[in-house]
Write an enzyme that holds these catalytic residues in place. Structure first.
Site, PDB file in Angstrom:
ATOM      1  N   GLU A   5      48.500  49.044  44.386  1.00  0.00           N
ATOM      2  CA  GLU A   5      47.373  50.356  44.596  1.00  0.00           C
ATOM      3  C   GLU A   5      47.211  50.348  45.992  1.00  0.00           C
ATOM      4  O   GLU A   5      46.429  50.035  46.653  1.00  0.00           O
ATOM      5  CB  GLU A   5      46.170  50.094  43.832  1.00  0.00           C
ATOM      6  CG  GLU A   5      45.065  51.843  43.263  1.00  0.00           C
ATOM      7  CD  GLU A   5      44.387  51.618  42.581  1.00  0.00           C
ATOM      8  OE1 GLU A   5      44.035  50.142  41.942  1.00  0.00           O
ATOM      9  OE2 GLU A   5      43.528  52.298  42.878  1.00  0.00           O
ATOM     10  N   LYS A  18      36.392  47.591  37.225  1.00  0.00           N
ATOM     11  CA  LYS A  18      37.290  48.029  37.908  1.00  0.00           C
ATOM     12  C   LYS A  18      37.414  47.774  39.753  1.00  0.00           C
ATOM     13  O   LYS A  18      37.936  46.760  40.182  1.00  0.00           O
ATOM     14  CB  LYS A  18      38.186  48.995  37.521  1.00  0.00           C
ATOM     15  CG  LYS A  18      39.358  48.889  37.115  1.00  0.00           C
ATOM     16  CD  LYS A  18      39.974  49.613  38.408  1.00  0.00           C
ATOM     17  CE  LYS A  18      41.855  49.229  38.573  1.00  0.00           C
ATOM     18  NZ  LYS A  18      42.571  50.061  39.564  1.00  0.00           N
ATOM     19  N   ASP A  39      44.599  31.764  40.883  1.00  0.00           N
ATOM     20  CA  ASP A  39      44.646  32.224  39.327  1.00  0.00           C
ATOM     21  C   ASP A  39      43.316  33.605  39.311  1.00  0.00           C
ATOM     22  O   ASP A  39      42.459  33.013  39.029  1.00  0.00           O
ATOM     23  CB  ASP A  39      44.283  31.515  38.364  1.00  0.00           C
ATOM     24  CG  ASP A  39      44.585  31.845  36.731  1.00  0.00           C
ATOM     25  OD1 ASP A  39      44.973  32.505  36.691  1.00  0.00           O
ATOM     26  OD2 ASP A  39      44.836  30.621  35.813  1.00  0.00           O
ATOM     27  N   HIS A  58      42.094  59.339  47.538  1.00  0.00           N
ATOM     28  CA  HIS A  58      42.617  58.730  46.979  1.00  0.00           C
ATOM     29  C   HIS A  58      43.969  59.188  47.340  1.00  0.00           C
ATOM     30  O   HIS A  58      44.917  58.789  47.401  1.00  0.00           O
ATOM     31  CB  HIS A  58      43.000  58.569  45.564  1.00  0.00           C
ATOM     32  CG  HIS A  58      42.174  57.853  44.908  1.00  0.00           C
ATOM     33  ND1 HIS A  58      41.915  57.096  43.538  1.00  0.00           N
ATOM     34  CD2 HIS A  58      41.541  56.644  46.208  1.00  0.00           C
ATOM     35  CE1 HIS A  58      41.437  56.343  43.481  1.00  0.00           C
ATOM     36  NE2 HIS A  58      41.062  55.525  44.473  1.00  0.00           N
TER      37      HIS A  58
END
Ligand code: MEV
Length: 418
Positions: free
Chosen positions: A78, A256, A272, A369
Site C-alpha cells: 500500500e 487496520k 508470522d 493518499h
C-alpha cells in the site's frame, strides 16, 4: 480433480510450472515468467511451489523508541503506509519519542478436554498435578529449558462445557509456535493416557502474556496545520479515539491503520503476521466489544497516545534464519532481541495510527493518499519509469482521477513526446 493436479506436489518446480501452464491453457511465456522469480529456498518452504511473490520493501524513518533511533524495514504494497509511519514517527520524535517498557513474554499452549463429567472436580485434579504436567511439557522440548525458557506455569479455564489446560511457556527469543505445539501435544498424550478426552492441543494466538504497551506525548505544535491549531487537531484526534471505543465500524478501520504498520514490520522481520493479526483483533474484543486498540487523550501541552496489543514476536526460529532478506533487515534495524522488536513494532503501529488520525482530523485521508496513488495508477496503465512522474504530476492537477483518466494522460504525454 483434474488429471494435471495429480501428484503435483511431487514434481520439481520446472515440471510443475509446465504442467500448470498446460493444464490451465496458459501461454507458454508464463513458464518463463514463473521460473524467473523462482528460488531454491521457496521450493523448500511451501508445497506446490511455483515462484516467489515479491512485495516492495522500504524503511520507516525518524523513529525514536526508549531514547534510541531505529531505521525499520517495512514490507507492504500500500503506497501510503511507509510514508505515514515515518510522518507520525517524526512528530513523536520531535516531542521526545515513544516509550515502550520491556514486558513479559510468554506463549500459551492450550490442551482442551471435552466430554467432562464434573468440570469443577476435573479442574481441581488437573491443578493438583500441575508440576507433573509441566515436567511432561518440558521433557518434550528439553533444549528450551537449557536456554532458560520452558513451560513455567499451568492454569485451568472452563469455557462452556470444556476444560482448557493452559500452559504458560517461555520460548526465549523465538516465535516458538512449533515448540509450544510439541509441548502441548505431549501433555495431551499424558492426559489421554490418564483417561481424559482431549479435543485439541495447540498454541493459542490470544497471547495475553505477551502484551506490549507503547505511549507517546505529542506536542500541540507537532499537530498543527496551516489552517488548524495543534490543540484543535488534538481534540479531533481524541474524538476519533472515543469513536473507535464505541463503534465497531470505525474501530475495525482504526485498527487496520495500526496493523498497516505492524504487519509491514512483521513481514520484514520474518514473523508470522497472521498470528499477530489474529491476536490483535482478539485482544481488541477482549471485553466482548470490539474496540480501537489505541487511545488518544488531550493533556495540558499535547496529545497523549497509548497502544497495547499482544506481540509474541521472535528474532530467531521459523523462516527468520532461512530468508537472507530477513537477515539483512535485522542488520538494517540493528534489533537484537524479541523484546526490542516488540517495542519497535508497537511504536510503528502507534506512529501509523497518529498519521492516519491527524489526516482524518484535518484534510481527510485522500489528499495524502492520492499523491502516492497517482504513481501506482500511472504504473497500472503501463507508464515507464521515466513516464511515471509526468503522469503523476498531471493527475495531481486533475479534478477527477481514475484509471481511465490515467490512461488518457499517458496517451497525451506520449503524443506530445512524439
Ligand atoms: C488505510 O489503509 C488506513 C486508514 O483507513 C486508517 C484509519 O482510518 O484510521 C487510513
Amino acid at each position: 480433480m483434474t488429471d494435471w493436479q495429480h501428484g503435483f506436489y511431487k514434481l520439481d518446480p520446472q515440471t510443475r510450472r509446465k504442467r500448470l501452464v498446460d493444464g490451465l491453457n496458459l501461454p507458454d511465456s508464463v513458464v518463463k515468467q514463473l521460473a524467473a522469480g523462482g528460488s531454491a529456498l521457496g521450493n523448500e518452504l511451501v508445497e506446490n511451489y511455483l515462484t516467489d511473490y515479491s512485495l516492495p520493501e522500504g524503511v520507516g524513518l525518524n523513529l525514536i523508541v526508549n531514547g534510541r533511533q531505529y531505521v525499520v524495514p517495512m514490507v507492504v504494497e500500500e503506497p501510503s503506509v511507509i510514508a505515514a509511519a515515518s510522518n507520525g514517527a517524526q512528530r513523536v520524535a520531535r516531542s521526545g519519542g515513544f516509550h515502550a517498557p520491556k514486558q513479559s513474554r510468554e506463549l500459551v499452549g492450550q490442551v482442551v478436554l471435552t466430554d467432562v463429567d464434573d468440570i469443577a472436580a476435573t479442574k481441581e485434579k488437573i491443578l493438583d498435578q500441575a508440576a507433573h504436567l509441566l515436567a511432561v511439557a518440558n521433557a518434550a522440548h528439553p533444549s528450551m529449558q537449557r536456554r532458560g525458557g520452558g513451560a513455567n506455569h499451568l492454569t485451568v479455564r472452563t469455557p462452556g462445557d470444556f476444560v482448557s489446560v493452559d500452559l504458560g511457556i517461555d520460548v526465549c527469543q523465538a516465535m516458538g509456535a512449533n515448540s509450544v505445539n510439541t509441548m502441548a501435544e505431549a501433555v495431551a498424550r499424558e492426559l489421554t493416557a490418564q483417561g481424559y478426552h482431549v479435543l485439541v492441543a495447540i498454541l493459542s494466538n490470544f497471547a495475553t502474556n505477551s502484551l506490549q504497551t507503547v505511549t507517546c506525548d505529542v506536542d500541540f505544535a507537532q499537530l498543527a496545520t496551516a489552517k488548524m491549531s495543534g490543540q484543535a487537531v488534538a481534540e479531533r484526534i481524541a474524538r476519533l479515539s472515543d469513536l473507535a471505543q464505541v463503534d465497531t465500524y470505525r474501530a475495525a478501520t482504526h485498527n487496520k491503520g495500526i496493523m498497516n504498520g505492524i504487519d509491514a514490520v512483521m513481514i520484514g522481520s520474518g514473523n508470522d503476521w497472521r498470528a499477530i493479526e489474529s491476536g490483535a483483533h482478539a485482544y481488541a474484543a477482549r471485553d466482548g466489544h470490539y474496540r480501537g486498540l489505541s487511545t488518544w487523550q488531550v493533556k495540558a501541552t499535547g496529545l497523549h497516545g497509548e497502544l497495547t496489543l499482544p506481540l509474541p514476536v521472535g528474532v530467531v526460529g521459523g523462516s527468520i534464519g532461512l530468508n537472507p532478506q530477513t537477515k539483512l533487515n535485522f542488520q538494517i534495524s540493528a534489533i537484537q532481541t524479541a523484546e526490542e522488536l516488540a517495542a519497535v513494532t508497537a511504536s510503528i503501529g502507534l506512529a501509523q495510527n497518529l498519521a492516519a488520525l491527524r489526516a482524518l482530523a484535518t484534510t481527510g485521508i485522500q489528499a495524502g493518499h492520492m499523491k502516492l496513488q497517482y504513481r501506482s495508477l500511472a504504473v497500472s496503465v503501463g507508464a515507464t519509469p521515466a513516464e511515471v512522474p509526468l503522469v503523476a504530476a498531471k493527475l495531481a492537477k486533475s479534478n477527477h482521477v481514475d484509471q481511465e483518466r490515467a490512461r488518457q494522460v499517458l496517451q497525451a504525454i506520449r503524443k506530445e513526446q512524439k
